[in-house]
Design a protein around this motif. Structure first.
Motif, short mmCIF file in Angstrom:
data_model
loop_
_atom_site.label_atom_id
_atom_site.label_comp_id
_atom_site.label_asym_id
_atom_site.label_seq_id
_atom_site.Cartn_x
_atom_site.Cartn_y
_atom_site.Cartn_z
N SER A 242 97.89 -47.69 96.59
CA SER A 242 98.85 -46.66 97.19
C SER A 242 100.04 -47.66 97.88
O SER A 242 101.26 -47.41 97.81
CB SER A 242 98.26 -45.81 98.06
N PHE A 243 99.64 -48.70 98.53
CA PHE A 243 100.78 -49.29 99.27
C PHE A 243 101.48 -50.00 98.25
O PHE A 243 102.79 -50.13 98.40
CB PHE A 243 99.96 -50.59 100.10
N GLU B 71 108.80 -50.02 95.20
CA GLU B 71 109.92 -49.33 95.02
C GLU B 71 111.22 -49.65 95.79
O GLU B 71 112.48 -49.69 95.47
CB GLU B 71 109.71 -47.60 95.37
N ALA B 72 110.79 -50.38 96.81
CA ALA B 72 111.76 -51.01 97.75
C ALA B 72 111.99 -52.39 97.61
O ALA B 72 112.89 -53.18 97.67
CB ALA B 72 111.35 -50.97 99.29
N LEU C 243 102.16 -49.00 107.28
CA LEU C 243 101.29 -47.96 106.38
C LEU C 243 100.44 -47.36 107.31
O LEU C 243 99.77 -47.86 108.36
CB LEU C 243 100.35 -49.12 105.26
N THR D 204 102.51 -49.41 95.09
CA THR D 204 103.32 -48.18 94.52
C THR D 204 104.54 -47.84 95.22
O THR D 204 105.49 -48.02 94.80
CB THR D 204 102.51 -47.05 94.50
N GLN D 205 104.28 -47.89 96.50
CA GLN D 205 105.42 -47.60 97.50
C GLN D 205 106.20 -48.87 97.82
O GLN D 205 107.63 -48.69 97.91
CB GLN D 205 104.74 -46.97 98.77
N TRP D 206 105.57 -49.80 98.11
CA TRP D 206 106.16 -51.27 98.31
C TRP D 206 107.24 -51.55 97.03
O TRP D 206 108.35 -52.07 97.53
CB TRP D 206 105.42 -52.22 98.71
N GLY E 186 107.26 -53.22 106.35
CA GLY E 186 107.03 -51.62 106.25
C GLY E 186 105.53 -51.63 107.21
O GLY E 186 104.93 -52.65 107.37
N ASP F 257 100.84 -43.46 103.42
CA ASP F 257 102.45 -43.31 103.62
C ASP F 257 102.82 -44.60 104.22
O ASP F 257 102.64 -45.12 105.00
CB ASP F 257 102.88 -42.27 104.48
N LEU F 258 103.66 -45.12 103.35
CA LEU F 258 104.32 -46.55 103.63
C LEU F 258 105.96 -46.24 104.24
O LEU F 258 106.63 -45.75 103.41
CB LEU F 258 104.47 -47.50 102.56
N GLN F 259 106.01 -46.59 105.47
CA GLN F 259 107.30 -46.53 106.10
C GLN F 259 108.10 -47.88 105.86
O GLN F 259 107.57 -48.72 106.36
CB GLN F 259 107.31 -46.09 107.32
#
Length: 286
Positions: free
Chosen positions: A83-84, A90-91, A51, A86-88, A49, A2-4
């Motif tokens: 995974s990192f 998006e931002a 992780l 993929t989420q990064w 972010g 999960d990347l916040q």
């Protein structure tokens, strides 16, 4: 995984500071950026972010546009990085590249190229050095701290340094602001003069967690081969120690054998290699 992503630098720093603080030399760039820039109003805000794996903090990343993402705080496992990213992305869909210790930077870049089919270019290959026992060189002239009267000169030298080191200038409009900021936050901005004329410049950052980084170091071409670069680096390094730094460090350009040699002669010793990679996306076919 999960990347916040954070909007609040303080919330990010609450986790990132202790994470980076476990190895201040490895994370020197990230720590410096956090201390100097995250609290500033910026036209393009920082992307921050953390992780997590089942609630455990396993990585930290930070980008202040237009600069690449700093990846010294990320693991190198390809599945984790997939995974990192993929989420990064998006931002930060326009992510321009990565910077950090070579193993971290290339690990992220390898995953990015597999995902996108793009390529990477090395824009900067560097080596981190740490000062052991300072051995100032002997040359003509003397050091002095820069003042407001030197801002115009330093703006020009900052531009020339970036063009020579990177091939282009970043944030050209920020030159005067960036130089004055060095004075305001307590950096040691040191000039070497010979015959009453400035001939070289070195900056030593205000100590952060006991660490000060020297840079930029710049000698105009017409003043080279006189030992001025070594002398001003030694002077700035002494300023850093006088300001309380336990670790005085600097990055050198690996394509410049002269700089790697002269810093070792005044007491610097290699720690690790770092790189900055630029991402080149394939043209869209849609």
């Amino acid at each position: 995984m999960d990347l916040q992503i954070y909007d609040d630098p303080r919330a990010f720093a609450a986790l990132a500071d202790p994470f980076y603080g476990t190895d201040t030399l490895r994370h020197t760039v990230a720590l410096t950026v956090m201390a100097r820039f995250l609290g500033m109003a910026r036209a393009n805000p920082a992307i921050m972010g953390t992780l997590h794996d089942n609630g455990e903090l396993i990585g930290v990343a930070l980008r202040t546009p237009p600069w690449p993402v700093i990846v010294s705080g990320l693991p190198t496992d390809s599945d984790v990085l997939d995974s990192f990213l993929t989420q990064w992305l998006e931002a930060d869909p326009e992510l321009p590249g990565v910077s950090g210790p070579i193993e971290n930077a290339y690990a992220v870049a390898d995953v990015w190229t597999k995902r996108t089919g793009g390529t990477t270019n090395v824009t900067l290959a560097s080596r981190l050095f740490r000062l052991g026992e300072l051995e100032p060189p002997t040359t003509t002239g003397q050091a002095r701290e820069a003042t407001e009267d030197d801002v115009e000169l330093l703006v020009t030298w900052r531009r020339d340094f970036e063009i020579e080191a990177l091939g282009f200038q970043r944030d050209a409009d920020e030159g005067p602001v960036e130089i004055r900021r060095r004075f305001e936050i307590g950096d040691s901005v040191v000039l070497w003069e010979d015959g009453g004329k400035p001939v070289a410049w070195a900056n030593a950052s205000k100590p952060i967690g006991g660490m000060s980084r020297v840079g930029p170091v710049y000698t105009p071409p017409e003043h080279r081969e006189h030992g001025y670069g070594s002398a001003v680096t030694a002077a700035a390094s002494q300023h850093a120690m006088d300001a309380g730094a336990d670790d005085v460090i600097l990055f050198t350009d690996l394509t410049n054998p002269v700089s790697n040699s002269i810093y070792q002669k005044i007491g610097y010793r290699p720690v690790y290699d770092s790189t900055e990679l630029e991402f080149a996306r394939l043209p869209s076919t849609t």
